[in-house]
Design an enzyme around this catalytic site. Sequence first.
Site, mmCIF file in Angstrom:
data_model
loop_
_atom_site.group_PDB
_atom_site.id
_atom_site.type_symbol
_atom_site.label_atom_id
_atom_site.label_comp_id
_atom_site.label_asym_id
_atom_site.label_seq_id
_atom_site.Cartn_x
_atom_site.Cartn_y
_atom_site.Cartn_z
ATOM 1 C CG ASN A 15 -1.797 -1.076 1.448
ATOM 2 O OD1 ASN A 15 -2.336 -1.583 0.477
ATOM 3 N ND2 ASN A 15 -2.000 -1.505 2.686
ATOM 4 C CG LEU A 46 6.508 -2.985 0.505
ATOM 5 C CD1 LEU A 46 6.235 -2.342 -0.855
ATOM 6 C CD2 LEU A 46 6.852 -1.898 1.532
ATOM 7 C CG ASP A 235 4.935 6.221 12.503
ATOM 8 O OD1 ASP A 235 3.980 5.511 12.897
ATOM 9 O OD2 ASP A 235 5.064 6.591 11.319
ATOM 10 C CG ASP A 241 3.600 -4.923 9.185
ATOM 11 O OD1 ASP A 241 2.867 -5.848 9.563
ATOM 12 O OD2 ASP A 241 3.178 -3.855 8.709
ATOM 13 N N GLY A 276 7.212 6.324 9.315
ATOM 14 C CA GLY A 276 6.908 5.428 8.210
ATOM 15 C C GLY A 276 7.028 3.973 8.634
HETATM 16 O O1 RIB Z 1 0.910 -2.744 9.620
HETATM 17 C C1 RIB Z 1 1.012 -1.436 9.086
HETATM 18 C C2 RIB Z 1 0.472 -1.410 7.690
HETATM 19 O O2 RIB Z 1 -0.903 -1.710 7.728
HETATM 20 C C3 RIB Z 1 0.562 -0.072 7.020
HETATM 21 O O3 RIB Z 1 1.776 0.110 6.328
HETATM 22 C C4 RIB Z 1 -0.672 -0.038 6.145
HETATM 23 O O4 RIB Z 1 -0.394 0.002 4.792
HETATM 24 C C5 RIB Z 1 -1.481 -1.272 6.525
HETATM 25 O O5 RIB Z 1 -1.315 -2.298 5.631
#
Ligand code: RIB
Length: 294
Positions: A15, A46, A235, A241, A276
């Site tokens: 995204n 990603l 942030d 992730d 970010g």
């Molecule tokens: O986990 C964070 C992600 O969740 C963001 O980067 C956003 O794109 C959503 O997919």
Amino acid sequence: MSDTLAGVAVVGSANLDLVVEVSRPPLVGETLLGRAGGRFSGGKGLNQAVASARSGAPTRFCGVVGTDEAGDVLQQTLADAGVEAAVRRSAAAPTGAAHVLAFDDGDNSIIVAAGANAELDADDAVAGVAGAAVVLAQLEVPVESVAAALRAGRAEGALTILNAAPAHDATIELLGDVDVLVVNETECAELGGIERLHAAGAQTVVLTQGAGGVTLHRAGDDPLHVDAFRIDPVDTTGAGDAFCGALAAALAQGAVIEAALIRACAAGAVVAQHRGATTAALSPASIAALLGSR
Ligand code: RIB
């Protein structure tokens, strides 16, 4: 696309994150003025692929983006991180977009418009995991495609990791092809709790608890807790992730899960200290520096 990766294959979403800083969520019918904002590469898939590669593992990302400029931005981010991009460009839908409200305490709320992510099909997914030692998926792309990726990975002898984010009822049906399930506290509760997950076949569940660290729940064993690193978050978008990507990378590199979890916590902490969902500051060296600070 190489079919001899021997590293991590991530199947999932990409995204463009449209971020605005704001003190609190708006009420229904309210317009709030935010502060600084920005566009960042994102998407759980990603982000996890970038984190895996930046943690030092050969990594492939399998996903679908549009033919628009946002898709170019995301492909550049993958290239910059050294990720092998098994990315299909679709003219039928725009690149996925995430609207991120970034709050003062580093926390966030996110709404995703799936766009091209919804077009990732089972053929894409099966091709995307060929030759991988570890397959990592999340649930921002069609669940049938995630199921196909996990099944194909299993059939090829890969270790399979599912980050059940966002929570989805179908998670329970996927567990037969999952070696390691990663959930946060909200997702775990939505899926019925640790005991239900064990009963449904999840032998190894990693429960992430933000600043509270992570707990490894193995069926029949005592839980094992790993503390979070003490940082001042800037942030937290993408920190979970980064945890998943670094966990996959460490397991692909042969670490035992206890050690892999500590490295993964460090990776999440590095990302949370930057704006970010991905950052070039994540590297084996920055992970090692945090590990050395304990
Ligand atoms: O986990 C964070 C992600 O969740 C963001 O980067 C956003 O794109 C959503 O997919």
